[in-house]
Design a protein around this motif. Structure first.
Motif: not given
Length: 344
Positions: A152-156, A184-198
């Protein structure tokens, strides 16, 4: 590692580097001879063995016959639940294979240091978990053919470096499908950073599930943070205080999900009655949360076993069958998810 000073490790690495230069070969070729591998020509082996003797290099296992083989496992930090699960997986798998594990972090020492230390220790190789590799680090690994496996590297990473992860995209998609099936139709997300492949794959899985359900993506209820409790808590409070707040939040990690639970409490919301919470990881804290978290389970033990197995294979000069391995995830349903009030 506690018995070897940094000065000694630097001296050992320096000897191997000097021997490689003097012999006109790569550091990886010297390492092969040190580990008595067979994929070196007899003439090159004899030349390097003579230089090892002349420079006074003593193999660690010759210095102390009872010393077991070892690998180095490096993490960004050792504080999060994911990290602790992966540490356990690697240590248990290595123990079954008769290998000791030296652990470290990149918080104070960069990957370049650990690459150097791995060689100086006479380790079989290096497992790098959830860390960022520079282009120079990757060039060093590829050109010197150092046995390195990424988890699970933080960059490609370079396609020439073996990488192990899980089915992040489909796992996230399954998690959101579960929330959709609850109504549920109103579903939010606390996502990871975009640079992380995962992190990126989990966000795309979330978006794919919404698209299949005919629900438009709303960036107002999606926030990206590190896989971190405090950042996720702040982000979730912001989302939950919106006029049209989500009825469900999908967190990209257990640490973030724990932050979401605290944010819900601060906002006066009950989980799962007012807010369904879904996580990704299913580390030990997921089942111990209040309420216990529904989560996408990562196979931590298998991650540790595969990383160790592939590293030992690389140390023997045998490339893995695939440079990219994805292990299957599993949906674990607990009491943090329920239908929205209107759908009850």
């Amino acid at each position: 590692m506690a018995t070897q000073s940094k000065a000694h490790l630097d001296a050992q690495y320096g000897k191997l580097t000097s021997i490689a230069e003097e012999a006109g070969v790569s550091l990886s070729t010297v390492s092969k001879v040190v580990h008595r591998r067979r994929d070196v020509s007899p003439s090159t082996r004899d030349r390097i063995e003579e230089l090892l003797s002349r420079h006074g290099y003593v193999r660690p296992w010759d210095r102390e016959a009872t010393t077991a083989r070892q690998v180095v496992a490096v993490f960004r930090d050792l504080s999060g639940p994911y990290t602790l699960e992966v540490v356990r997986g690697i240590v248990e798998a290595a123990g079954l294979m008769g290998v000791n594990v030296v652990t470290g972090t990149t918080s104070a020492r960069p990957i370049a240091h650990w690459l150097k230390e791995s060689v100086a220790l006479g380790a079989l190789g290096l497992i790098v978990v959830i860390s960022m590799l520079t282009e120079e680090d990757q060039r060093h690994i590829v050109e010197d053919k150092l046995p390195v496996v990424l988890v699970d590297p933080l960059s490609t990473p370079s396609l020439e470096i073996p990488c192990i992860g899980v089915t992040n995209w489909s796992g996230a998609k399954d998690a959101v499908h579960h929330l959709l099936e609850l109504g549920h139709t109103r579903i939010g997300m606390i996502a990871g950073r975009s640079h992380s492949p995962a992190g990126s794959a989990r966000l795309h899985g979330y978006r794919a599930a919404l698209e299949e359900a005919g629900i438009a993506f709303d960036p107002a209820i999606v926030r990206s943070t590190d896989f971190d409790y405090d950042e996720a808590r702040h982000a979730a409070v912001h989302v939950l205080r919106l006029p049209d707040r989500p009825t469900a939040l999908f967190a990209a990690s257990d640490s973030q999900a724990m932050g979401v639970l605290e944010a819900a409490r601060q906002c006066g919301l009950s989980v799962p009655q007012d807010l369904a919470v879904m996580s990704f990881d299913d580390s030990l804290v997921a089942a111990m949360a209040c309420p216990p978290l529904s989560a996408v389970r990562q196979p931590f033990e298998e991650l540790g076993h595969e990383a160790t197995r592939i590293l030992l294979q690389l140390a023997q000069g045998r490339p893995p069958a695939s440079m990219r391995i994805e292990l299957a995830t599993q949906l674990m349903l607990r009491s943090s998810t329920a239908p929205p009030r209107a759908a009850s």
